[in-house]
Design an enzyme around this catalytic site. Structure first.
Site, mmCIF file in Angstrom:
data_model
loop_
_atom_site.group_PDB
_atom_site.id
_atom_site.type_symbol
_atom_site.label_atom_id
_atom_site.label_comp_id
_atom_site.label_asym_id
_atom_site.label_seq_id
_atom_site.Cartn_x
_atom_site.Cartn_y
_atom_site.Cartn_z
ATOM 1 C CD GLU A 1 -1.415 -2.320 1.391
ATOM 2 O OE1 GLU A 1 -0.589 -2.780 1.621
ATOM 3 O OE2 GLU A 1 -2.780 -3.383 1.066
ATOM 4 C CG HIS B 1 -11.165 -7.493 5.834
ATOM 5 N ND1 HIS B 1 -10.449 -8.627 6.982
ATOM 6 C CD2 HIS B 1 -10.103 -7.689 4.083
ATOM 7 C CE1 HIS B 1 -9.188 -8.399 5.874
ATOM 8 N NE2 HIS B 1 -9.465 -8.116 4.867
#
Lengths: 325, 332
Positions: free
Chosen positions: A60, A129
């Site tokens: 990321e 998540h």
């Protein structure tokens, strides 16, 4: 206009912008061969090839940092972060680099970077998540935040983000991807940032919904109508910039405000909206500004636990009833 | 040695010398002006590291870009930064490179290919990879060189960017200025390897170690790296062994230095060594060298005068340049 899904609307915005401007490209984890884990970029690799639909390593920091470097070097990258929960892996790049590049350079850096992020609870995805992390970054000046709730807004806001010169965090709630709606076909259809949408007019209470909670606010308004309570439903569409005027006008009209979002209640986007209304519209209000939001608990796995933590349409109904009833 | 020097264009040799002197004297002058009250913020000086900064930058072409660090003044001057705008920025003035909004840690000049100094260790490395990605996608023969220190190779940002650049064969030069200390802690307590260039191997590109006090050695290593980058062979890691003579920041008590270490490094100071080589090789006479040195002093006098004469920003200027489009001020 034809009816397409939220997911297809996002894909259509990307595809159209990539056709009209060679500087636009997409990169992220599994966006190419896989077509995106949510299927949003399905078929794009076939049309644009591996150079412009780039599968990246699970990195990321590199995805967002390279997006910034490319944006400052004449490209208009769209980068995808598979789950909003992973944004913090790239926390420095987002908060210290992307957000501040223009300012620190004395206004010289253009940063046309769109960071597409999935957010929200898709059901039993648990604590890492399922989050709605908008407010984690709203405290950082230099970023813009889009929170579309309909296919048309998803397409129009994404086009505004891609065509703009500022970095945008673009939040896509996972449970909206399959939702259908009418979407204009005009390739120059854009939705400007900073303009809230009044989705339903009403006189007794204002329901401000964010992201998926717009749909729940509309459902709540139907339920409230059966009880004789007239609810106005507003979708701010962007959190930064925030359309003060439309929100204040509605608060002045109804005197009662409920703010609904799936982010946690404490210091969530609703806290900022409530503070703004308290500062700028308190004289119109007949009662407290009420937030309907996820409890201040991590998102649990077991369905019953998750339901306990997440806000529902019924929670909005109850909040509105307590104010207007 | 004479033959070796004669192999380089004279203008290059002169410019390597002049810019090293300019970096050294800029730093010393900035430190002096900070003490005198002209400069309100941090200074992380690169005194002692001039050869690595200047040698690397002069190996680049005009269209190449750099990302710099908190210890970036040498990189900026190396890449052609104007000491007047630099000094004005340090002095927090409206005429500075960042109009007084960035200071030493954030100086950028996109026209010169300076994508920004950086206050975050390793923060600029992924950005350089992104610039290189843009060049690569457009088929431009340009290179992005990222400066960073020995501390940065222990940050995740370095590893993610190195992996990405190696994977995609991006035209990046990872240029590590290893000055032996990450802030106040020696490299031996921060990494289990002595030569940090070995880390490149794991990402599929070569790493090379060079004497960072020898400006021509640095120049040569970076030329080789940019040659690889420009011909599609991907990144190179260049580690320049160097030493900073001053603290991590001005005011650092420097309790961590080993006895005799400073003296040993100063005996290999890059500037007098190169000056002597130029003189002995007959590239420049003593008079010509003195003229260059006097020219640097004059340039710095002008820079300080420029900074002092510049206006301080109006408070309302803080509202400018945060966004391209403020949506009528709604973003604030």
């Amino acid at each position: 206009m034809r009816e397409i899904t939220f997911s297809a609307a996002i894909r259509e915005a990307m595809v159209e912008e990539m056709r009209r401007d060679p500087a636009v490209f997409l990169m992220g984890e599994d966006v190419g061969t896989f077509g995106g884990v949510w299927g949003v970029s399905a078929g794009m690799l076939e049309e644009f090839g591996e150079e412009r639909v780039r599968d990246t390593p699970i990195s990321e920091i590199a995805i967002i940092g390279a997006g910034l470097g490319a944006a400052m070097s004449g490209m208009r990258p769209i980068v995808e972060i598979m789950f909003g929960d992973f944004l913090m892996c790239a926390g420095d790049q987002i908060t210290n680099q992307v957000a501040k590049a223009r300012f620190m350079s004395g206004g010289k850096a253009d940063v046309p970077l769109t960071i597409r992020v999935t957010s929200g609870a898709p059901g039993s995805a648990a604590a890492q998540h399922s989050q709605s992390p908008e407010a984690w970054f709203m405290n950082v000046p230099g970023l813009k935040f889009a929170v579309p709730a309909s296919p048309a807004d998803a397409k129009g806001l994404l086009k505004s983000a891609i065509r703009g010169e500022d970095p945008v965090l673009f939040f896509e709630h996972k449970m909206l991807y399959a939702v259908k709606g009418l979407v204009p076909e005009d390739i120059d259809f854009v939705v400007p940032f900073g303009q809230a949408a009044v989705l339903r007019e009403g006189s007794d209470v204002t329901l401000i919904g964010i992201g998926i909670m717009v749909r729940k606010a509309l459902a709540a308004a139907d339920a409230l109508a059966e009880e004789g309570i007239s609810a106005e439903v507003i979708d701010p569409r962007t959190l930064v910039p925030l359309d003060h005027e439309t929100l204040i006008r509605s608060a002045a009209k109804t005197g009662r405000v409920v703010i609904a979002h799936e982010a946690h209640r404490r210091a969530g986007p609703g806290a900022e909206i409530a503070a703004m209304l308290a500062e700028e519209a308190i004289e119109y209000l007949d009662g407290p500004i009420v937030r309907v939001a996820a409890r201040n608990l991590p998102l649990p796995y077991s369905p019953g636990l998750e339901e306990f933590v997440l806000p529902s349409a019924q929670d909005i109904v109850q909040a509105a009833r307590s104010l207007a009833g | 040695m004479e033959k070796e020097l004669k192999a380089y264009p004279r203008e290059l040799l002169v410019e390597l010398f002049r810019r090293m002197v300019l970096v050294r004297e800029f730093e010393l002058r900035a430190i002096e002006e900070r003490r005198a009250g002209l400069i309100p913020g941090f200074i992380h000086s690169c005194v002692g590291q001039e050869a690595s900064a200047v040698g690397a930058c002069l190996a680049l072409e005009a269209g190449d870009v750099i990302t710099s660090t908190h210890r970036g003044h040498g990189h900026l001057i190396g890449k052609g930064g104007d000491p007047r705008y630099m000094m004005a920025e340090l002095a927090a003035r409206s005429t500075g490179y960042c109009r007084g909004r960035g200071g030493s840690l954030h100086i950028a000049d996109f026209d010169l290919g300076i994508l920004g100094a950086n206050g975050i260790v390793a923060g600029g490395i992924p950005i350089a990879a992104g610039a290189a990605l843009a060049f690569s996608m457009r088929g431009e023969p340009r290179v992005a060189l990222s400066f960073f220190g020995d501390g940065a190779v222990n940050e995740g940002a370095f590893h993610e960017a190195a992996n990405l650049a190696g994977l995609w064969k991006l035209p990046v030069v990872f240029f590590c200025e290893n000055n032996l200390y990450g802030e106040g802690t020696p490299q031996s307590k921060q990494a289990p390897v002595t030569d940090l260039a070995v880390r490149a191997e794991g990402y599929g590109f070569p790493g090379t170690v060079v004497d960072g006090q020898d400006v021509l050695a640095v120049y040569g290593a970076v030329r080789e790296a940019t040659g690889r980058a420009r011909t599609g062979q991907g990144p190179t890691f260049v580690e320049a062994k160097t030493y900073r003579y001053r603290g991590h920041y001005e005011g650092d008590p420097q309790v961590y230095r080993l006895p005799g270490e400073m003296e040993a490094w100063q005996a290999r100071d890059p500037i007098p060594a190169f000056r002597q080589r130029l003189l002995e090789a007959g590239i420049l006479t003593e008079a010509a060298l003195k003229e260059i040195e006097a020219g640097v002093q004059a340039e710095l006098e002008e820079a300080v005068a420029f900074a002092k004469a510049a206006p301080v920003p109006e408070p309302q200027e803080a509202l400018q340049g945060v966004y391209a489009d403020t949506h009528g001020g709604l973003v604030f």
